[in-house]
Enzyme design. Structure first.
Site: not given
Length: 344
Positions: A147-148
């Site tokens: 995920g970011c």
């Protein structure tokens, strides 16, 4: 030439994948899929592709048949069937969604309210944090792209936890993201009148990236790490700033920390440890695959403050996925990703 397909090209991360892959001289994008736009050129949806890439959006079956490597940029719960097809047909699969990030099905059930339907596949998944899991990625066929938020946080903390410089197991993380991190679906928080000239936290204590962050930090520390993670929405299109607070062991100085970070990252093209006194700024990583890290000390409490910035759509999604592809195929890791961030 690697024959690549994208499932979910109509989303922000999918479109960013296409934009970056078009500049990769070892890749041929052979098929793209967008269910709601099947039969339409991608340039109708994103005019920036006009006369550069006017590929027609096809079906997912077309992508699976034509490509040897499939990227999926889909909401959680939709990627397992594609990963299964790739596994059974000797194709590689990189998932930009959340389905192959968590080791524990129990965590997935708790945070995403879904089960693993292809349980055997999850024994094959490799968490695609490129700088940390490079050796595993080299031989992987199924990648769960991070995920970011977790990318900015784990890269920011990796050297410190690996060297056990932290005094305790609880870490406070304050992260801010541009609105593209929420995806294309409009919500009250991302509606222009609400988010413009605004700045606010959301999903306090309940954000789905929390178990992913704790999972990977605990692996790095070889210990149980707990985090208080608070995300905020910035009124900008892209970028993440994570500010991380860690109590240092009494004998550890800022100079010690800085030297260790230099040792870990000096050979990593995409991780830039800024000179002492400089502060990482999302402006100077936009549109790039860089993670900029700055290190600071609150001398009153001997507390380290780490600032880690990325472009959530590139290093936090499409760029890291391509970096993982390069590693999987034995290519130069920076290929197709050496764009310089704009200065203003």
């Amino acid at each position: 030439m690697i024959k690549v397909g994208i499932i979910g090209v109509s989303g922000y991360a999918g479109a960013e994948l296409l934009r970056l892959l078009l500049n990769h001289d070892e890749v041929k994008v052979v098929s793209i899929e967008a269910r709601s736009y099947q039969g339409q050129p991608i340039s109708d949806l994103y005019p920036s592709f006009y006369q550069v890439c006017d590929m027609i959006c096809e079906s997912d079956e077309d992508v699976l048949q034509k490509a040897e490597l499939i990227f999926a940029s889909l909401p959680h719960g939709l990627s397992e069937k594609y990963a299964k097809y790739c596994d059974e047909n000797n194709k590689k699969f990189i998932d930009l969604g959340a389905d192959f990030r968590l080791d524990s099905e129990q965590d997935y059930q708790e945070w995403y309210k879904l089960d693993y339907h292809e349980k055997a596949l999850h024994d094959k998944q490799v968490y695609g944090l490129s700088e940390v899991n490079r050796e595993k990625i080299k031989t992987a066929t199924l990648i769960g792209n991070p995920g970011c938020y977790p990318t900015s946080i784990t890269l920011g903390l990796y050297p410190l936890l690996k060297e056990k410089l932290n005094l305790n197991k609880h870490i406070i993380i304050d992260s801010k993201s541009g609105t593209t991190g929420a995806g294309k679906s409009l919500s009250e928080d991302t509606h222009f009148p609400k988010c413009n000239e605004s700045f606010h936290p959301y999903k306090l204590g309940t954000h789905r990236h929390t178990p992913e962050i704790e999972q990977e930090l605990s692996k790095m520390a070889n210990d149980d790490i707990q985090v208080t993670f608070t995300p905020h929405l910035l009124p900008v299109n892209r970028g993440i700033v994570s500010t991380i607070y860690v109590d240092l062991k009494p004998e550890v100085s800022l100079d010690d920390v800085y030297q260790i970070y230099q040792n870990y990252y000096s050979q990593e093209y995409f991780v830039r440890v800024l000179p002492k006194g400089k502060i990482a700024d999302l402006k100077f990583v936009k549109y790039s695959n860089f993670c900029d890290i700055s290190l600071h000390l609150d001398e009153r409490y001997h507390r380290l403050i780490i600032v880690s910035t990325i472009d959530n759509m590139v290093k936090g999604a499409a760029g890291q996925a391509i970096q993982n592809m390069n590693i999987m195929y034995g290519l130069e890791e920076t290929k197709g990703l050496k764009m310089v961030p704009p200065s203003f």
